[in-house]
Design a protein around this motif. Structure first.
Motif, PDB file in Angstrom:
ATOM      1  N   MET A  14       0.805  -1.215   0.000  1.00 37.52           N
ATOM      2  CA  MET A  14       0.000   0.000   0.000  1.00 37.52           C
ATOM      3  C   MET A  14       0.842   1.271   0.000  1.00 37.52           C
ATOM      4  O   MET A  14       0.569   2.221  -0.732  1.00 37.52           O
ATOM      5  CB  MET A  14      -0.941  -0.017   1.218  1.00 37.52           C
ATOM      6  N   ASN A  15       1.891   1.306   0.798  1.00 35.50           N
ATOM      7  CA  ASN A  15       2.707   2.522   0.914  1.00 35.50           C
ATOM      8  C   ASN A  15       3.926   2.528   0.003  1.00 35.50           C
ATOM      9  O   ASN A  15       4.868   3.287   0.222  1.00 35.50           O
ATOM     10  CB  ASN A  15       3.152   2.711   2.372  1.00 35.50           C
ATOM     11  N   ARG A  16       3.920   1.663  -1.017  1.00 32.88           N
ATOM     12  CA  ARG A  16       5.012   1.568  -1.991  1.00 32.88           C
ATOM     13  C   ARG A  16       6.370   1.343  -1.319  1.00 32.88           C
ATOM     14  O   ARG A  16       7.348   2.055  -1.597  1.00 32.88           O
ATOM     15  CB  ARG A  16       5.073   2.824  -2.868  1.00 32.88           C
ATOM     16  N   PRO A  17       6.490   0.360  -0.459  1.00 34.01           N
ATOM     17  CA  PRO A  17       7.765   0.135   0.232  1.00 34.01           C
ATOM     18  C   PRO A  17       8.812  -0.413  -0.730  1.00 34.01           C
ATOM     19  O   PRO A  17       8.489  -1.190  -1.633  1.00 34.01           O
ATOM     20  CB  PRO A  17       7.409  -0.910   1.288  1.00 34.01           C
ATOM     21  N   PRO A  18      10.072  -0.032  -0.549  1.00 34.67           N
ATOM     22  CA  PRO A  18      11.121  -0.579  -1.406  1.00 34.67           C
ATOM     23  C   PRO A  18      11.452  -2.035  -1.111  1.00 34.67           C
ATOM     24  O   PRO A  18      12.063  -2.704  -1.940  1.00 34.67           O
ATOM     25  CB  PRO A  18      12.323   0.325  -1.118  1.00 34.67           C
ATOM     26  N   VAL A  19      11.058  -2.534   0.072  1.00 35.55           N
ATOM     27  CA  VAL A  19      11.394  -3.903   0.482  1.00 35.55           C
ATOM     28  C   VAL A  19      10.127  -4.640   0.883  1.00 35.55           C
ATOM     29  O   VAL A  19       9.293  -4.108   1.626  1.00 35.55           O
ATOM     30  CB  VAL A  19      12.381  -3.901   1.663  1.00 35.55           C
ATOM     31  N   LEU A  20       9.989  -5.875   0.390  1.00 36.16           N
ATOM     32  CA  LEU A  20       8.885  -6.744   0.775  1.00 36.16           C
ATOM     33  C   LEU A  20       9.463  -7.959   1.492  1.00 36.16           C
ATOM     34  O   LEU A  20      10.309  -8.670   0.952  1.00 36.16           O
ATOM     35  CB  LEU A  20       8.099  -7.196  -0.458  1.00 36.16           C
ATOM     36  N   LEU A  21       9.002  -8.191   2.726  1.00 39.43           N
ATOM     37  CA  LEU A  21       9.426  -9.346   3.516  1.00 39.43           C
ATOM     38  C   LEU A  21       8.269 -10.337   3.601  1.00 39.43           C
ATOM     39  O   LEU A  21       7.141  -9.944   3.890  1.00 39.43           O
ATOM     40  CB  LEU A  21       9.822  -8.915   4.936  1.00 39.43           C
ATOM     41  N   ALA A  22       8.544 -11.599   3.368  1.00 42.06           N
ATOM     42  CA  ALA A  22       7.505 -12.634   3.394  1.00 42.06           C
ATOM     43  C   ALA A  22       7.945 -13.769   4.307  1.00 42.06           C
ATOM     44  O   ALA A  22       8.998 -14.375   4.099  1.00 42.06           O
ATOM     45  CB  ALA A  22       7.233 -13.159   1.988  1.00 42.06           C
ATOM     46  N   ASP A  23       7.135 -14.032   5.341  1.00 40.43           N
ATOM     47  CA  ASP A  23       7.456 -15.051   6.337  1.00 40.43           C
ATOM     48  C   ASP A  23       6.547 -16.257   6.126  1.00 40.43           C
ATOM     49  O   ASP A  23       5.370 -16.227   6.499  1.00 40.43           O
ATOM     50  CB  ASP A  23       7.269 -14.476   7.747  1.00 40.43           C
TER      51      ASP A  23
END
Length: 218
Positions: free
Chosen positions: A154-163
């Motif tokens: 939603m906030n256009r983050p540069p990093v996506l973490l997936a657990d």
């Protein structure tokens, strides 16, 4: 984009969850971190997200040192720079799908109109736009994970973490989410995925590292 240098994190009197671990992730890279339960995978993600702090070593994300941040600063860091996807979705069942996706924007203080337009576009792009007014409990596991990904972006983050993003899904829904993660990487997202599932790692990561007894084995 992400740099962990000689990071150690221990809890209570047991062996370290991470032991002198170092890891670099370049912008636009999709890295899968493999390892059994208890190998330190979730601790690694929590340190990158600023949810935890190392006992020693440094953690840098998008040019910002996060290991010494206050809780308030770390929360701001997550809102602006980190999107997180969890095994069990962590959607709020008393909110609609759209309201769940809007939460990060509300916390960041974005205008409601712009946030609603982005939420609708994300849900449409992820194939769950028709469920905007539906509550998460009425969706399948794969659909809920797509909503969780929309919220994370939603906030256009540069990093996506997936657990363990497919850990609570059946094989068909898991394959669907694996394809989604691959598409997100193709769109330029930097992804760190932790899993014990080699097939998931092979499907959506460009590089795999292994954790064992808190050490990054490469």
């Amino acid at each position: 984009m992400i740099e962990l240098n000689h990071v150690t994190r221990a809890y209570d009197a047991g062996p370290p969850a991470l032991n002198n671990a170092s890891l670099s992730v370049a912008a636009g890279e999709s890295v899968a971190v493999l390892g059994p339960s208890g190998s330190g995978k979730s601790t690694l993600l929590n340190l990158i997200a600023g949810l935890d702090r190392p006992d020693s070593g440094t953690v840098t994300v998008d040019g910002v040192r996060v290991d010494g941040m206050s809780e308030t600063a770390a929360a701001k860091h997550r809102r602006a720079r980190i999107g997180m996807v969890f095994q069990f979705f962590h959607l709020l069942d008393d909110l609609t799908v759209t309201e769940n996706v809007l939460l990060p924007a509300r916390l960041l203080g974005l205008s409601r109109k712009a946030a609603e337009e982005r939420a609708k576009r994300l849900l449409d792009d992820l194939g769950v736009g028709r469920f905007g007014d539906t509550h998460p409990a009425r969706l399948s596991g794969g659909q809920r994970q797509r909503v969780a990904v929309a919220r994370a972006l939603m906030n256009r983050p540069p990093v996506l973490l997936a657990d363990e993003p497919t850990g609570a899904l059946d094989s068909a829904a898991g394959a669907e989410v694996a394809g989604l993660m691959k598409d997100l990487h193709a769109d330029g997202h930097t992804i760190v995925l932790v899993t014990h599932d080699l097939a998931l790692a092979e499907a959506c990561a460009t590089r795999t590292v292994r954790l064992a007894d808190g050490e990054v084995l490469g």
